[in-house]
Design a protein around this motif. Structure first.
Motif, PDB file in Angstrom:
ATOM      1  N   TYR A 134       0.848  -1.182   0.000  1.00 53.14           N
ATOM      2  CA  TYR A 134       0.000   0.000   0.000  1.00 53.14           C
ATOM      3  C   TYR A 134       0.892   1.244   0.000  1.00 53.14           C
ATOM      4  CZ  TYR A 134      -3.309   3.493   1.764  1.00 53.14           C
ATOM      5  OH  TYR A 134      -4.073   4.610   1.931  1.00 53.14           O
ATOM      6  N   ARG A 135       0.676   2.133  -0.955  1.00 50.14           N
ATOM      7  CA  ARG A 135       1.476   3.336  -1.119  1.00 50.14           C
ATOM      8  C   ARG A 135       2.968   2.989  -1.219  1.00 50.14           C
ATOM      9  NH1 ARG A 135      -1.229   7.779   3.065  1.00 50.14           N
ATOM     10  NH2 ARG A 135      -3.264   7.911   2.026  1.00 50.14           N
ATOM     11  N   TRP A 136       3.289   2.097  -2.123  1.00 56.10           N
ATOM     12  CA  TRP A 136       4.665   1.664  -2.300  1.00 56.10           C
ATOM     13  C   TRP A 136       5.577   2.795  -2.736  1.00 56.10           C
ATOM     14  CZ3 TRP A 136       6.267   2.794  -7.162  1.00 56.10           C
ATOM     15  CH2 TRP A 136       5.266   2.938  -8.136  1.00 56.10           C
ATOM     16  N   TRP A 137       5.014   3.823  -3.326  1.00 61.73           N
ATOM     17  CA  TRP A 137       5.795   4.932  -3.846  1.00 61.73           C
ATOM     18  C   TRP A 137       6.186   5.945  -2.778  1.00 61.73           C
ATOM     19  CZ3 TRP A 137       2.890   9.083  -2.499  1.00 61.73           C
ATOM     20  CH2 TRP A 137       1.521   8.872  -2.346  1.00 61.73           C
ATOM     21  N   LEU A 138       5.598   5.849  -1.589  1.00 59.45           N
ATOM     22  CA  LEU A 138       5.813   6.885  -0.581  1.00 59.45           C
ATOM     23  C   LEU A 138       7.243   6.896  -0.018  1.00 59.45           C
ATOM     24  CD1 LEU A 138       4.272   9.159   0.700  1.00 59.45           C
ATOM     25  CD2 LEU A 138       3.501   7.609   2.498  1.00 59.45           C
ATOM     26  N   PRO A 139       7.832   5.760   0.398  1.00 58.85           N
ATOM     27  CA  PRO A 139       9.225   5.815   0.892  1.00 58.85           C
ATOM     28  C   PRO A 139      10.227   6.317  -0.142  1.00 58.85           C
ATOM     29  CG  PRO A 139       8.151   3.802   1.632  1.00 58.85           C
ATOM     30  CD  PRO A 139       7.228   4.430   0.639  1.00 58.85           C
ATOM     31  N   PRO A 140      10.184   5.823  -1.401  1.00 56.76           N
ATOM     32  CA  PRO A 140      11.125   6.391  -2.372  1.00 56.76           C
ATOM     33  C   PRO A 140      10.937   7.885  -2.596  1.00 56.76           C
ATOM     34  CG  PRO A 140      10.212   4.325  -3.187  1.00 56.76           C
ATOM     35  CD  PRO A 140       9.419   4.693  -1.991  1.00 56.76           C
ATOM     36  N   LEU A 141       9.677   8.328  -2.616  1.00 54.96           N
ATOM     37  CA  LEU A 141       9.422   9.750  -2.809  1.00 54.96           C
ATOM     38  C   LEU A 141       9.970  10.561  -1.644  1.00 54.96           C
ATOM     39  CD1 LEU A 141       8.098  12.045  -4.402  1.00 54.96           C
ATOM     40  CD2 LEU A 141       5.962  11.567  -3.170  1.00 54.96           C
ATOM     41  N   ALA A 142       9.814  10.063  -0.415  1.00 52.10           N
ATOM     42  CA  ALA A 142      10.319  10.781   0.757  1.00 52.10           C
ATOM     43  C   ALA A 142      11.834  10.928   0.703  1.00 52.10           C
ATOM     44  CB  ALA A 142       9.901  10.055   2.032  1.00 52.10           C
ATOM     45  N   ALA A 143      12.529   9.870   0.282  1.00 53.46           N
ATOM     46  CA  ALA A 143      13.989   9.950   0.168  1.00 53.46           C
ATOM     47  C   ALA A 143      14.409  10.938  -0.917  1.00 53.46           C
ATOM     48  CB  ALA A 143      14.561   8.563  -0.117  1.00 53.46           C
ATOM     49  N   ALA A 144      13.689  10.952  -2.040  1.00 50.88           N
ATOM     50  CA  ALA A 144      14.020  11.886  -3.111  1.00 50.88           C
ATOM     51  C   ALA A 144      13.791  13.337  -2.678  1.00 50.88           C
ATOM     52  CB  ALA A 144      13.185  11.568  -4.355  1.00 50.88           C
TER      53      ALA A 144
END
Length: 292
Positions: free
Chosen positions: A150-160
């Motif tokens: 669920y919301r797999w894109w959230l951790p990579p986006l936070a790091a970016a």
């Protein structure tokens, strides 16, 4: 004379007076009383907190009773202590205090402009550190999407986003402090805090925080964390030895990035809790390929 018996009352009755000692009987909740080791209670009394109703910890493990023991102390060490150190160093650099004089002496004793130290410093450049983070971001995003998180894109986006914040924070500080560099660098200002140190700390640190949940082996996790710390120490050492920065420039960047990475760590932990809670509420089991 015998004592007049007192009415016992119901289990849920609220009395305006504290419980009284009775002749020949110990209090039910007296610590260390002999017996079975459990307080006397009615069988109809509900349990204190059902295990399924407990909130999960920051790492997503169910059954951790809030607050997590030691969490405030850990957050103080990772947030409060670096903030105090950064404020102290900045004040000393701006005012030209005692730490600045010690810093200059240490720098003069350590400077050795060899190419090897310049190669270590280059590990903190944007052309080296940022692509490493980009590869890890792509890997974690691909793994999360394949696992159906669920919301797999959230951790990579936070790091970016955190990586993008580095110049937005460091460049204004360089302009405000306007510190000149070591004599090897020649004339010029804007060396505090170190941009190379900040880039390396956030890039390699965020990459480590992203990839750790996908590593099953504890031994591999330790090696990744050790490698991250070693690379960042090598970058700082190379910057000081090559004469690109004063030692306090490097230490101040470490303090600043420690606060930023702590914020990312807490955010990633809460995101993992949210995904775990969603799987639990929907009744779907966690994927075997997801983070441990």
């Amino acid at each position: 004379m015998r004592d007049t018996p007192r009415p016992q009352g119901t289990v849920g009755e609220l009395r305006p007076w504290p419980p009284q000692l009775r002749p020949g009987r110990a209090l039910a909740h007296t610590p260390g009383a002999s017996g079975s080791g459990s307080p006397h209670r009615s069988d109809s009394r509900p349990p204190q907190t059902p295990r399924g109703g407990r909130r999960s910890g920051l790492d997503g493990r169910l059954g951790t009773t809030p607050p997590v023991p030691g969490r405030p102390t850990l957050l103080f060490l990772l947030l409060g202590l670096p903030a105090l150190c950064f404020a102290l160093i900045t004040w000393q650099v701006v005012s030209g205090g005692l730490l600045v004089r010690v810093d200059e002496r240490v720098s003069h004793a350590l400077v050795d402009p060899q190419r090897f130290y310049g190669a270590l410093a280059d590990l903190g450049s944007a052309t080296v550190a940022v692509p490493v983070l980009a590869v890890v971001i792509g890997y974690v995003a691909w793994q999360g999407r394949a696992a159906g998180l669920y919301r797999w894109w959230l951790p990579p986006l936070a790091a970016a986003v955190l990586m993008a914040l580095v110049p937005a924070l460091v460049v204004p500080l360089k302009v405000l402090v306007d510190r000149p560099g070591p004599p090897v660098t020649g004339p010029g200002t804007g060396y505090y805090p170190s941009g190379h140190t900040a880039t390396a700390s956030i890039a390699y640190g965020a990459a480590t925080l992203l990839v750790l949940p996908w590593l099953r082996s504890v031994h591999v996790r330790r090696e990744v964390v050790t490698a991250c710390a070693f690379v960042n120490l090598a970058v700082g050492y190379g910057l000081v030895r090559r004469g690109y920065h004063w030692p306090l420039d490097v230490v101040a960047s470490w303090c600043l990035c420690a606060m930023l990475l702590t914020g990312l760590w807490v955010f990633l932990g809460r995101s993992a809790v949210s995904r775990s809670s969603r799987r639990t509420s929907s009744g779907t089991p966690s994927s075997s390929s997801g983070p441990s």
